[in-house]
Design an enzyme around this catalytic site. Structure first.
Site, PDB file in Angstrom:
ATOM      1  N   LYS A  48      -7.993  -1.024  -5.488  1.00 46.46           N
ATOM      2  CA  LYS A  48      -7.697  -2.211  -4.584  1.00 46.46           C
ATOM      3  C   LYS A  48      -8.973  -3.208  -4.758  1.00 46.46           C
ATOM      4  O   LYS A  48      -9.964  -3.181  -4.250  1.00 46.46           O
ATOM      5  CB  LYS A  48      -7.590  -1.938  -3.147  1.00 46.46           C
ATOM      6  CG  LYS A  48      -7.642  -3.291  -2.248  1.00 46.46           C
ATOM      7  CD  LYS A  48      -6.189  -3.413  -1.732  1.00 46.46           C
ATOM      8  CE  LYS A  48      -6.074  -4.596  -0.600  1.00 46.46           C
ATOM      9  NZ  LYS A  48      -4.854  -4.894  -0.398  1.00 46.46           N
ATOM     10  N   GLY A 104      -2.293  -9.590  -0.184  1.00 42.21           N
ATOM     11  CA  GLY A 104      -1.184 -10.510   0.503  1.00 42.21           C
ATOM     12  C   GLY A 104      -0.240 -10.608  -0.766  1.00 42.21           C
ATOM     13  O   GLY A 104       0.328  -9.804  -1.676  1.00 42.21           O
ATOM     14  N   THR A 113       0.848  -0.964  -0.134  1.00 42.11           N
ATOM     15  CA  THR A 113      -0.001   0.174  -0.031  1.00 42.11           C
ATOM     16  C   THR A 113       0.891   1.141  -0.044  1.00 42.11           C
ATOM     17  O   THR A 113       0.523   2.231  -0.692  1.00 42.11           O
ATOM     18  CB  THR A 113      -1.075   0.262   1.327  1.00 42.11           C
ATOM     19  OG1 THR A 113      -1.612  -1.244   1.242  1.00 42.11           O
ATOM     20  CG2 THR A 113      -1.784   1.282   1.137  1.00 42.11           C
ATOM     21  N   LEU A 135      11.108   4.494   6.628  1.00 39.67           N
ATOM     22  CA  LEU A 135      10.981   5.807   6.976  1.00 39.67           C
ATOM     23  C   LEU A 135      10.808   6.038   8.307  1.00 39.67           C
ATOM     24  O   LEU A 135       9.741   5.096   8.992  1.00 39.67           O
ATOM     25  CB  LEU A 135       9.646   6.297   6.304  1.00 39.67           C
ATOM     26  CG  LEU A 135       9.825   6.416   4.704  1.00 39.67           C
ATOM     27  CD1 LEU A 135       8.496   6.555   4.100  1.00 39.67           C
ATOM     28  CD2 LEU A 135      10.951   7.480   4.285  1.00 39.67           C
ATOM     29  N   GLU A 172      -3.594  -2.762  -6.435  1.00 34.15           N
ATOM     30  CA  GLU A 172      -2.808  -3.461  -5.467  1.00 34.15           C
ATOM     31  C   GLU A 172      -3.452  -4.843  -5.075  1.00 34.15           C
ATOM     32  O   GLU A 172      -4.793  -4.736  -4.632  1.00 34.15           O
ATOM     33  CB  GLU A 172      -2.908  -2.728  -4.108  1.00 34.15           C
ATOM     34  CG  GLU A 172      -2.286  -3.357  -3.089  1.00 34.15           C
ATOM     35  CD  GLU A 172      -2.363  -2.628  -1.426  1.00 34.15           C
ATOM     36  OE1 GLU A 172      -2.462  -1.499  -1.558  1.00 34.15           O
ATOM     37  OE2 GLU A 172      -2.159  -3.479  -0.392  1.00 34.15           O
TER      38      GLU A 172
HETATM   39  N1  LIG Z   1       9.154   2.155   3.816  1.00 36.03           N
HETATM   40  C1  LIG Z   1       8.625   2.078   4.966  1.00 36.03           C
HETATM   41  N2  LIG Z   1       9.042   2.747   6.014  1.00 36.03           N
HETATM   42  C2  LIG Z   1       8.221   2.669   7.227  1.00 36.03           C
HETATM   43  N3  LIG Z   1       7.303   2.244   7.333  1.00 36.03           N
HETATM   44  C3  LIG Z   1       6.761   1.298   6.276  1.00 36.03           C
HETATM   45  C4  LIG Z   1       7.363   1.267   5.325  1.00 36.03           C
HETATM   46  N4  LIG Z   1       6.826   0.420   4.346  1.00 36.03           N
HETATM   47  C5  LIG Z   1       5.664   0.005   4.879  1.00 36.03           C
HETATM   48  N5  LIG Z   1       5.500   0.530   6.278  1.00 36.03           N
HETATM   49  C6  LIG Z   1       4.663   0.247   7.288  1.00 36.03           C
HETATM   50  O1  LIG Z   1       4.398  -1.056   7.535  1.00 36.03           O
HETATM   51  C7  LIG Z   1       3.036  -1.267   7.455  1.00 36.03           C
HETATM   52  C8  LIG Z   1       2.489  -2.290   6.285  1.00 36.03           C
HETATM   53  O2  LIG Z   1       2.751  -1.644   5.051  1.00 36.03           O
HETATM   54  P1  LIG Z   1       1.602  -1.895   4.228  1.00 36.03           P
HETATM   55  O3  LIG Z   1       0.156  -1.701   4.404  1.00 36.03           O
HETATM   56  O4  LIG Z   1       2.013  -0.924   3.005  1.00 36.03           O
HETATM   57  O5  LIG Z   1       1.602  -3.313   3.572  1.00 36.03           O
HETATM   58  P2  LIG Z   1       0.825  -4.218   2.631  1.00 36.03           P
HETATM   59  O6  LIG Z   1       1.656  -5.136   1.908  1.00 36.03           O
HETATM   60  O7  LIG Z   1      -0.023  -3.328   1.769  1.00 36.03           O
HETATM   61  O8  LIG Z   1      -0.121  -5.145   3.618  1.00 36.03           O
HETATM   62  P3  LIG Z   1      -1.515  -5.761   3.263  1.00 36.03           P
HETATM   63  O9  LIG Z   1      -1.073  -7.045   2.695  1.00 36.03           O
HETATM   64  O10 LIG Z   1      -2.388  -5.835   4.320  1.00 36.03           O
HETATM   65  O11 LIG Z   1      -2.130  -4.854   1.947  1.00 36.03           O
HETATM   66  C9  LIG Z   1       2.147   0.016   7.278  1.00 36.03           C
HETATM   67  O12 LIG Z   1       1.935   0.555   8.731  1.00 36.03           O
HETATM   68  C10 LIG Z   1       3.299   0.785   6.651  1.00 36.03           C
HETATM   69  O13 LIG Z   1       2.975   2.513   6.866  1.00 36.03           O
HETATM   70 MG   LIG Z   2      -2.100  -3.193   1.522  1.00 37.63          MG
END
Ligand SMILES: Nc1ncnc2c1ncn2[C@@H]1O[C@H](COP(=O)(O)OP(=O)(O)OP(=O)(O)O)[C@@H](O)[C@H]1O
Ligand SMILES: [Mg+2]
Length: 209
Positions: free
Chosen positions: A31, A97, A15, A180, A94
């Site tokens: 999504k 998983g 995401t 970050l 998106e």
């Molecule tokens: N580069 C980064 N720096 C800091 N925090 C991050 C970074 N990448 C992701 N996160 C944090 O990690 C968590 C998971 O990220 P994200 O929601 O983008 O994963 P996802 O793969 O989309 O998950 P899902 O399978 O539930 O859709 C979130 O809280 C996001 O803000």
């Molecule tokens: Mg996601």
């Protein structure tokens, strides 16, 4: 450009990367399958952080679980034919998983990706275990003839990981995004897309970046 964003796992940063792509490449966000609505959906997260146009999900389920199970809990089933891409020229889609997440009736996310016929960016981490997860994901996509412009490494920088994925995966690591300290609209804005990512996205069918 229209691109599908998958990942090696849930919570890997799909995401965040999708929102970042929408922000820097002027794309809408979609999504198709959302399982888990609280504390907020991925579309809501993207809207909050980059304020791009977000299209309504095709399926929304309450349970934060595999979509095949989340659907079953609500007495529903998923039909790939019901998932239609928004007709816009610049779109980030998106997944949920990783590529073999079950959607029900023997279908997986890979079948949805194939049906949507979009090129796929793979989001991977630099954690221990990522090489195996990333190479398996690439192999699964290749087995279906799905084009993969490359991998985005998220949440930590590692030239060793990048080089090994390129060597063993036969693909390019287009970008490395750092962990970050704070995830906000402005920290996402300040992360500049690499020349390699810009070039790869401009080569996608459907128009340049
Ligand atoms: N580069 C980064 N720096 C800091 N925090 C991050 C970074 N990448 C992701 N996160 C944090 O990690 C968590 C998971 O990220 P994200 O929601 O983008 O994963 P996802 O793969 O989309 O998950 P899902 O399978 O539930 O859709 C979130 O809280 C996001 O803000
Ligand atoms: Mg996601």
């Amino acid at each position: 450009m229209r691109v599908f964003v998958t990942g090696t796992d849930t919570d890997i940063g799909k995401t965040l990367v999708s929102a970042w792509l929408c922000r820097h490449f002027g794309c809408d966000y979609f999504k198709p399958v959302q399982a888990g609505l609280l504390p907020r959906t991925d579309s809501e997260w993207v809207k909050t952080h980059v304020n791009c146009h977000t299209h309504p999900e095709s399926y929304r389920f309450r349970e934060p679980a595999s979509p095949h199970y989340a659907a079953r809990l609500e007495g529903q089933s998923l039909s790939l034919a019901q998932i239609r891409l928004p007709a816009v020229p610049r779109l980030v889609v998106e997944g949920a998983g990783g590529v073999l997440v079950p959607l029900g009736e023997g279908r997986t996310m890979l079948d949805l990706i194939r049906a949507l016929a979009l090129p796929v960016l793979v989001v991977a981490s630099t954690r221990l275990g990522t090489l195996n997860h990333t190479l398996l994901t690439l192999q699964a996509l290749r087995s279906q003839g799905i084009p993969v412009p490359g991998v985005i490494l998220n949440g930590g920088l590692s030239d060793m990981t990048a080089q090994t994925i390129e060597d063993y995966g036969g693909t390019s690591v287009l970008q490395q995004l750092p962990l970050l300290p704070e995830v906000t609209a402005s920290t996402l804005e300040r992360l500049e897309p690499s020349a390699a990512l810009r070039a790869a996205l401009s080569n996608l069918s459907g128009g340049g970046v």
